[in-house]
Design an enzyme around this catalytic site. Structure first.
Site, mmCIF file in Angstrom:
data_model
loop_
_atom_site.group_PDB
_atom_site.id
_atom_site.type_symbol
_atom_site.label_atom_id
_atom_site.label_comp_id
_atom_site.label_asym_id
_atom_site.label_seq_id
_atom_site.Cartn_x
_atom_site.Cartn_y
_atom_site.Cartn_z
ATOM 1 C CD GLU A 264 -2.901 3.969 -1.521
ATOM 2 O OE1 GLU A 264 -2.427 3.217 -2.441
ATOM 3 O OE2 GLU A 264 -2.575 3.762 -0.182
ATOM 4 C CB CYS A 301 0.583 2.232 -0.244
ATOM 5 S SG CYS A 301 -0.694 1.467 0.457
#
Lengths: 526, 526
Positions: A264, A301
């Site tokens: 990720e 994120c």
């Protein structure tokens, strides 16, 4: 519990011999004791060999045993109490409440996976009956999913608990039946050691084979690469930079046996403000947006790095309200000196860029690695023409993009790279436009959300924290939520296996009480 | 229907301008008319651009429409009748009954995927309710799987119908909602054109956007690579050689946006003969094994290329029976001159290898690309020390491996590369040994079968035709059976999406009647 600077290799505390590294307090810019011994490649080899040795015994444990083990890990982390949160505060600059919340999320995540293990949907149990009278006869076929093997996990800097040593990657891999070897993040080695010892204690207390969990300290380019290249490792979980993630992808693809990397990496999380909602509510949205943007010093994120609207009075009012809110925000301490430097350089790039207007900056820097929030504005044509403007600036900075009209907004959406999230703010009057936007956003993002902000990732069954490259390396999956377990499984078909040799998930009398697909029909547990 | 040598690009018949290629009859070693125009890179670009244009409209079709389209494709292939099987016979050397059987499998596969589309388990519908009273409030979250985008499919030489233009990869991609661009295999271009036009007609008749299906002829190294490198392509299905598959993997990994490659490549399909079953039944097993080995001239991915047993009278009786049966087998025509040459060279390598004994050869070569069956024997230590002996020889050749004892057999199993299948023959007296072998075989193969032979791959829900590298490029999946659809899907989470904008799979009233996971509990359709 005293932090010692050791690594955890099975049940051994091992002192890494490849030099030492100190932790760093980003708020005070001071080093923290003790020194952490760094791994040599042989330490990685030992951890991986132990993981391989443990694999068959661990994957053969019953769901009840494996679930109890995950719950024991959770209990041991809870029991660390303030020892854990205080060390994490010192190593990350994150505030106490945030870390206590993150600890809660971490243990809840482990407990969710205990439930997932017991429910057993992950086994994918599927039975097709023999048809001996058919020409040709159909054999008895049964399918279940089994774990892939030992998994390498890389701790993330921005979630020192929930995405680190016993975070989502580790919890889902252990739930799947995979041993885990963690490379601790250098930004929080003491926090990592405390958590690793909590896991290690649960391994011992539950009678789990010791190789199921190890944790090493070391340089990512050497020790991280050695871990991914190790032939016993069968999958990789990573949260971090695009540069780091793509380096691991290259190593994994170049192995004799290529393996999946679940990285990720980066996302700018576009937020679309549609015309009617701006007309109705621009000021409140501007203020709410800045709350999301600056929460946790923007180090999520899913931080909203782009806001896209049609130029006009509504968008201008939104921009003015956001600018006013942002100017009042104080500077916050970032996680590491490296993240702080990268943020400063990103802000510098945006500040000087052609066609980019500085709308507002937050209150100036304080001591330590403190970051000043920043808000910029650009028109859609300039944005579309500039690759640099589409790169993530990790931290409390965002770019407002003014489109000439709805058509330009739709084109801009279609031109975006892959994202973790895409957000739409709208009223019912905007639904026609939202319906045109939605098919594009589905293709661009792992999660599409309405009338909220993307920060805050719920750990549940319906979460997708994933999305097309470069948001992640593999868009078929999620790194948060129950479905994350599927990353570490593969299907196996069993043909005419004698009943005495069938695994419990596939036995006729369904001793695990699983929901199973039988001759194409879903049967819930009897 | 007349074969014209055109390619199918959407609704256009296009004459490739990069030279021409003739089909070849491997039984007569003669060229077949007409000439097929070969694609230029611009043809690939056009097909991929059309696929991208069609994608959003196609994936928005209802399950009923998509299922009817798959059934129309099946009906059109059936309607080709002898035109199709006669051309396929001429191009492949395969006998009529085999090709009629394969046509049946192909249309049944399309019809199975029509049922899969209607059942809707593939949508993975998952709903987590909002919890507005919780601190912090939990949003409404809903998850479904959506298709990844246009898919490149490479036809296989050894299944000109079931794993070619409208074979398993195409059927599962179309079922998932992905447009397909096929690169036809040069070994059966006429068969490919006939099937492609059957698909094209179904596209037109069902009102599906034309870009949903295209097929090009061309060189794999140029046109195949261009197809995988095209930015509109989001996944690849391939069945063929390890060299071809790994070349596509490298291209896919080197793209700006890496994409998954599902390549089914090579497997030697070990068969373990345990001591008691050999004591009881060695002669019958030897004969049955040779039937499986020589069926279809050994040109199956699941052909039993290794038989492993403990040295002794039982294994010797098995070897003698197999040798006797094999000597009586006539030479059969192989699919292509290239496959025939590779087989001859593989046989030559085994015949001359140190420590390898030639047990038997089949009746000598006939006309055309005819292959003589062959059976070899080696001891386990020699096998384990030789990488060359572990490589697939595609065709009717197999290697018997004599182990000193059960421990050596278990070590040999642990040292095998990834396989599509692993087989155990045993009686109840062998169950203790089989139970020790099974955990290893699960890790090595996609399908573990007992007391049968691996040839014959059932198309059903519980089938896995897959396995660890180098059997495939991706062990998380299968290329045969209902689960194959999952290769072409990715999950998306929908947060607080207004009811008017929710996709049908996730609407409160469940209009598609799906089984859904609601707040962690599986609910079958109301």
């Amino acid at each position: 519990m005293q932090i010692t600077g050791h690594m955890i290799i099975g049940q051994q505390l091992v002192r890494g011999a490849a030099g030492t590294q100190l932790a760093f307090n980003p708020a005070t810019r001071q080093d923290l004791q003790p020194a952490f011994g760094q791994a040599e490649p042989a330490d990685v080899e030992r951890a991986c060999a132990l993981a391989e040795q443990a694999f068959d015994a661990y994957r053969a444990t019953t769901p009840a045993v494996r679930a109890a083990f995950l719950e024991a890990v959770a209990g041991n982390i809870d029991a660390l109490g303030a020892t854990l949160t205080e060390r994490a505060m010192a190593e990350t600059g994150l505030p106490q409440a945030r870390l206590e919340g993150e600890r809660g999320r971490t243990v809840n995540q482990l407990r969710l996976f205990a439930k997932v293990v017991r429910d057993g949907h992950w086994q994918g149990a599927t039975l097709d009956s023999a048809l001996p009278q058919r020409t040709p006869p159909r054999p008895d076929l049964r399918l279940r999913k089994i774990p892939v093997g030992p998994v390498a996990v890389f701790g993330a800097s921005n979630f020192p608990l929930a995405f680190s040593v016993a975070g989502g990657d580790t919890a889902s891999a252990l739930a799947a039946g995979c041993p885990v070897v963690v490379k601790a993040h250098a930004a929080h080695p003491g926090t990592s050691e405390l958590v690793a010892r909590a896991v290690q204690k649960a391994v011992a207390d539950c009678g789990i084979p010791e190789g199921v969990f190890s944790m090493v300290h070391g340089n990512g380019r050497v020790i991280g690469q050695a871990l991914v290249a190790n032939p016993f490792i069968k999958a990789v979980g990573f949260t971090g930079s695009r540069q780091g993630g793509t380096a691991l992808m290259r190593t994994a693809a170049a192995r004799h046996e290529p393996i999946p990397v679940y990285a990720e990496m980066s996302s700018i999380n576009p937020v679309f403000m549609l015309p009617s909602v701006l007309a109705a509510n621009a000021e409140a949205l501007g203020a709410a947006f800045v709350e999301s943007l600056t929460m946790g010093v923007g180090q999520f994120c899913t931080n909203p790095g782009l806001v896209i609207g049609v130029a006009g009075p509504g968008f201008d009012r939104f921009a003015a309200a956001a600018a006013a809110a942002l100017q009042a925000k104080g500077a916050g301490t970032m996680l590491t000196a490296g993240i702080h430097d990268a943020y400063e350089s990103g802000i510098g790039r945006l500040t000087g860029a052609d066609g980019v207007q500085v709308l507002a900056k937050g209150r100036p820097e304080g001591a330590g690695c403190a970051a000043q929030a920043a808000l910029f504005r650009v028109d859609a044509a300039t944005f579309a023409a500039s690759h640099a403007l589409q790169e993530e600036v990790f931290g409390p900075a965002s770019l407002l993009i003014a489109c000439r009209d709805e058509a330009e907004m739709l084109r801009l959406a279609a031109g975006l790279e892959g994202q973790l999230t895409a957000t739409v703010h709208c009223t019912a009057d905007d639904h026609a436009l939202a319906a045109r936007l939605l098919p594009t956003l589905e293709r661009k993002a792992g999660r599409v959300l309405f009338n909220g902000f993307p920060t805050g990732v719920e750990v549940c069954h319906a979460m997708v924290h994933g999305g097309p490259f470069p948001a992640t390396s593999d868009n078929r999956t999620t790194s948060v939520g129950a479905l994350a377990i599927e990353r570490f499984l593969r299907p196996v078909s069993y043909q005419n296996v004698p009943p005495a040799l069938l695994p419990p998930a596939l036995q006729d009398d369904n001793p695990l009480g699983l929901a199973r697909l039988v001759d194409g029909e879903l049967r819930t547990a009897v």
